[in-house]
Design a protein around this motif. Sequence first.
Motif, short mmCIF file in Angstrom:
data_model
loop_
_atom_site.label_atom_id
_atom_site.label_comp_id
_atom_site.label_asym_id
_atom_site.label_seq_id
_atom_site.Cartn_x
_atom_site.Cartn_y
_atom_site.Cartn_z
N UNK A 179 0.84 -1.19 0.00
CA UNK A 179 0.00 0.00 0.00
C UNK A 179 0.88 1.24 0.00
N UNK A 180 0.40 2.35 -0.58
CA UNK A 180 1.21 3.57 -0.65
C UNK A 180 1.34 4.30 0.68
N UNK A 181 0.61 3.89 1.68
CA UNK A 181 0.65 4.56 2.98
C UNK A 181 0.45 3.53 4.09
N UNK A 182 0.84 3.88 5.33
CA UNK A 182 0.62 2.95 6.44
C UNK A 182 -0.87 2.66 6.63
N UNK A 183 -1.15 1.43 6.97
CA UNK A 183 -2.54 0.97 7.08
C UNK A 183 -2.95 0.84 8.55
N UNK A 184 -4.25 1.00 8.84
CA UNK A 184 -4.73 0.73 10.21
C UNK A 184 -4.58 -0.75 10.52
N UNK A 185 -4.21 -1.04 11.74
CA UNK A 185 -3.94 -2.44 12.08
C UNK A 185 -4.37 -2.73 13.51
N UNK A 186 -4.44 -4.01 13.84
CA UNK A 186 -4.76 -4.47 15.19
C UNK A 186 -3.55 -5.24 15.72
N UNK A 187 -3.44 -5.28 17.04
CA UNK A 187 -2.34 -5.99 17.69
C UNK A 187 -2.84 -7.28 18.31
N UNK A 188 -1.93 -8.24 18.43
CA UNK A 188 -2.26 -9.49 19.10
C UNK A 188 -2.40 -9.24 20.60
N UNK A 189 -3.38 -9.90 21.20
CA UNK A 189 -3.57 -9.80 22.64
C UNK A 189 -2.82 -10.89 23.37
N UNK A 190 -2.93 -10.87 24.69
CA UNK A 190 -2.27 -11.86 25.54
C UNK A 190 -3.29 -12.94 25.88
N UNK A 191 -3.13 -14.11 25.29
CA UNK A 191 -4.09 -15.19 25.53
C UNK A 191 -4.05 -15.68 26.98
N UNK A 192 -2.92 -15.48 27.67
CA UNK A 192 -2.84 -15.91 29.06
C UNK A 192 -3.75 -15.08 29.97
N UNK A 193 -4.07 -13.88 29.53
CA UNK A 193 -4.93 -13.01 30.33
C UNK A 193 -6.42 -13.27 30.08
N UNK A 194 -6.73 -14.08 29.07
CA UNK A 194 -8.13 -14.37 28.76
C UNK A 194 -8.70 -15.35 29.78
#
Length: 228
Positions: A179-194
């Motif tokens: 892509x020509x520009x940075x994209x919106x993204x999500x981060x991985x969570x901590x499964x140990x805290x679930x």
Amino acid sequence: MSNLTERRLLWRGRARFTVAALLCTTVLAGAVAAGGLMAARAAQDIPAAISIDAATTTWPTSFAAVVEAVKPAVVNVAVSKRVQLSPALQLQAQRQNGPMGDLQRRFGGQPGTGAPQAPTQHGVGSGFIVDPAGYIVTNNHVAGDADEITVTLSDGTTYDAVVIGTDPKTDVALLKINAPKPLPYVQFGDSKAARVGDWVLAIGDPFGLGGTVTAGIISANGRDIGAG
């Protein structure tokens, strides 16, 4: 019967009724006392009732804010794959491409359609942008062995994608778009805290229709169902 005799019989009947009533009252009182004692003993073995403090427990009234924040990172993944011909169709293709096939087409023995073409399969799925540089996580069964991959962002922009890596055992594939520009993204969570009972949102765009959202809870943690 004289009046005196009648009075004696009536008095005896009342006396018997009074004694029976007293005995019944005594039995009932004993039963109540015994029941109260049994209840008191049973109460010692029952733990205290669990209470939830509504003032300190948060119950979400809407997931709209979460969806609005995450939705731009959700993409549609469309793939196409050329299916390998069966051995019978491969033999037919060899015959049609050989000298006998040329003679049959020349003298009308077979319709001159040429060799059979390998069919193409199409599929769709969802993915998440996990890096602003254009890295996308999707399912391996969607894009793992695809020949062509097209990614559509939430704003309708489309990009060609390539497979960076796959993990069939966890059904995960990593794609990359430029892509020509940075994209919106999500981060991985901590499964140990679930925790079991935590809220879960499933957000996807499997059909390219603008996305879909489903809410639920974590029903188990670390459970092995023996499916691989």
